[in-house]
Each structure stands twice: as C-alpha cells, then as structure tokens.
Design a protein around this motif. Structure first.
Motif, PDB file in Angstrom:
ATOM      1  N   HIS A   1       0.807  -1.206   0.000  1.00 28.22           N
ATOM      2  CA  HIS A   1       0.000   0.000   0.000  1.00 28.22           C
ATOM      3  C   HIS A   1       0.845   1.263   0.000  1.00 28.22           C
ATOM      4  CE1 HIS A   1      -3.553  -2.412   0.491  1.00 28.22           C
ATOM      5  NE2 HIS A   1      -2.950  -3.080   1.457  1.00 28.22           N
ATOM      6  N   ASP A   2       2.132   1.119  -0.325  1.00 29.74           N
ATOM      7  CA  ASP A   2       3.009   2.282  -0.327  1.00 29.74           C
ATOM      8  C   ASP A   2       2.717   3.212  -1.498  1.00 29.74           C
ATOM      9  OD1 ASP A   2       4.704   2.146   1.941  1.00 29.74           O
ATOM     10  OD2 ASP A   2       5.811   0.503   1.017  1.00 29.74           O
ATOM     11  N   ILE A   3       2.973   4.495  -1.267  1.00 28.10           N
ATOM     12  CA  ILE A   3       2.902   5.512  -2.312  1.00 28.10           C
ATOM     13  C   ILE A   3       4.234   6.242  -2.291  1.00 28.10           C
ATOM     14  CG2 ILE A   3       1.789   7.613  -3.138  1.00 28.10           C
ATOM     15  CD1 ILE A   3      -0.709   6.739  -1.548  1.00 28.10           C
ATOM     16  N   PRO A  52       2.021  10.468   0.972  1.00 26.55           N
ATOM     17  CA  PRO A  52       2.949   9.420   0.518  1.00 26.55           C
ATOM     18  C   PRO A  52       3.557   8.685   1.705  1.00 26.55           C
ATOM     19  CG  PRO A  52       3.979  11.565   0.349  1.00 26.55           C
ATOM     20  CD  PRO A  52       2.541  11.804   0.734  1.00 26.55           C
ATOM     21  N   THR A  53       3.984   7.462   1.455  1.00 31.09           N
ATOM     22  CA  THR A  53       4.647   6.681   2.494  1.00 31.09           C
ATOM     23  C   THR A  53       6.156   6.616   2.262  1.00 31.09           C
ATOM     24  OG1 THR A  53       4.205   4.648   1.266  1.00 31.09           O
ATOM     25  CG2 THR A  53       2.622   5.282   2.979  1.00 31.09           C
ATOM     26  N   ILE A  54       6.605   7.043   1.068  1.00 34.71           N
ATOM     27  CA  ILE A  54       8.035   7.038   0.736  1.00 34.71           C
ATOM     28  C   ILE A  54       8.353   8.285  -0.088  1.00 34.71           C
ATOM     29  CG2 ILE A  54       9.944   5.817  -0.398  1.00 34.71           C
ATOM     30  CD1 ILE A  54       8.180   3.274  -0.284  1.00 34.71           C
ATOM     31  N   ILE A  55       9.446   8.950   0.273  1.00 32.88           N
ATOM     32  CA  ILE A  55       9.996  10.014  -0.562  1.00 32.88           C
ATOM     33  C   ILE A  55      11.504   9.804  -0.624  1.00 32.88           C
ATOM     34  CG2 ILE A  55      10.391  12.486  -0.915  1.00 32.88           C
ATOM     35  CD1 ILE A  55       7.916  13.069   0.709  1.00 32.88           C
ATOM     36  N   LYS A  74       4.681  10.392  10.684  1.00 32.52           N
ATOM     37  CA  LYS A  74       5.345   9.237  11.300  1.00 32.52           C
ATOM     38  C   LYS A  74       5.290   8.007  10.402  1.00 32.52           C
ATOM     39  CE  LYS A  74       1.279   7.864  13.886  1.00 32.52           C
ATOM     40  NZ  LYS A  74       1.010   6.482  14.133  1.00 32.52           N
ATOM     41  N   ASP A  75       4.401   8.008   9.415  1.00 32.94           N
ATOM     42  CA  ASP A  75       4.290   6.882   8.494  1.00 32.94           C
ATOM     43  C   ASP A  75       5.175   7.030   7.258  1.00 32.94           C
ATOM     44  OD1 ASP A  75       2.334   5.691  10.122  1.00 32.94           O
ATOM     45  OD2 ASP A  75       0.782   6.944   9.210  1.00 32.94           O
ATOM     46  N   LEU A  76       5.907   8.126   7.150  1.00 36.58           N
ATOM     47  CA  LEU A  76       6.694   8.428   5.974  1.00 36.58           C
ATOM     48  C   LEU A  76       8.113   7.880   6.095  1.00 36.58           C
ATOM     49  CD1 LEU A  76       6.893   9.925   3.259  1.00 36.58           C
ATOM     50  CD2 LEU A  76       7.496  11.972   4.555  1.00 36.58           C
ATOM     51  N   LYS A  77       8.534   7.150   5.062  1.00 34.85           N
ATOM     52  CA  LYS A  77       9.919   6.662   4.984  1.00 34.85           C
ATOM     53  C   LYS A  77      10.698   7.668   4.139  1.00 34.85           C
ATOM     54  CE  LYS A  77       7.980   2.110   4.682  1.00 34.85           C
ATOM     55  NZ  LYS A  77       6.719   2.551   4.159  1.00 34.85           N
ATOM     56  N   ILE A  78      11.745   8.231   4.704  1.00 35.75           N
ATOM     57  CA  ILE A  78      12.563   9.230   4.029  1.00 35.75           C
ATOM     58  C   ILE A  78      13.830   8.548   3.522  1.00 35.75           C
ATOM     59  CG2 ILE A  78      13.965  11.303   4.375  1.00 35.75           C
ATOM     60  CD1 ILE A  78      11.083  12.010   4.535  1.00 35.75           C
ATOM     61  N   LEU A  79      14.076   8.651   2.230  1.00 40.26           N
ATOM     62  CA  LEU A  79      15.320   8.148   1.630  1.00 40.26           C
ATOM     63  C   LEU A  79      16.099   9.350   1.141  1.00 40.26           C
ATOM     64  CD1 LEU A  79      13.762   5.261  -0.492  1.00 40.26           C
ATOM     65  CD2 LEU A  79      14.720   5.120   1.802  1.00 40.26           C
TER      66      LEU A  79
END
Length: 80
Positions: A1-3, A52-55, A74-79
């Motif tokens: 379910h990631d965006i 989004p869940t990933i940036i 808190k649900d966001l994965k930062i790359l």
C-alpha cells in the motif's frame, strides 16, 4: 500500500529505479510536477493530500521543506 512521491526528473538516470521499483513491488508512484516543486507551499499541501509513504530526495529538498515548517508524518519513509 506504499505511495512513492517522486521528485526526480524523468531525464535523470535514478528515475528509472525510482519509478519502476515501487511499481514492480505493487506500490503506487506519484510524480510531482515542476510547478509543484517550485512552490514549497503548494508542495506541502500536496504532500498532506496525497499522504505518501516514501519520498526519495536530496538533503536540500528536505531542508527546504523543514525551513517552510513541514513536519512530515510518522508513516513516511525518508530516503536520502
């Protein structure tokens, strides 16, 4: 379910990985427009709307958002 919220221009070589890896694994990709990326207030609104869940972005991109008062999620994965 990631965006994945993509801020990479499609002419940059990493965009292939950034666009295809999420799609291959069943996630969605939202590609930000140049106009959005040039307006930090609109960018913040769009991030709140899309959730989004990933940036994946550069440190300067995150610094710009931080300086504009963006608190993330808190649900966001930062790359970086």
């Amino acid at each position: 379910h990631d965006i994945l919220y993509s801020v990479t221009t499609y002419s940059f070589d990493i965009s292939i990985l950034e666009f295809l890896a999420p799609l291959i694994s069943g996630a969605s990709v939202f590609i930000a427009s140049r106009d959005t990326l040039n307006n930090v207030e609109f960018l913040k609104e769009q991030l709140e709307q899309i959730k989004p869940t990933i940036i994946q972005a550069t440190p300067s991109f995150y610094q710009m958002l931080f300086n504009a008062g963006w608190s993330g999620s808190k649900d966001l994965k930062i790359l970086c």
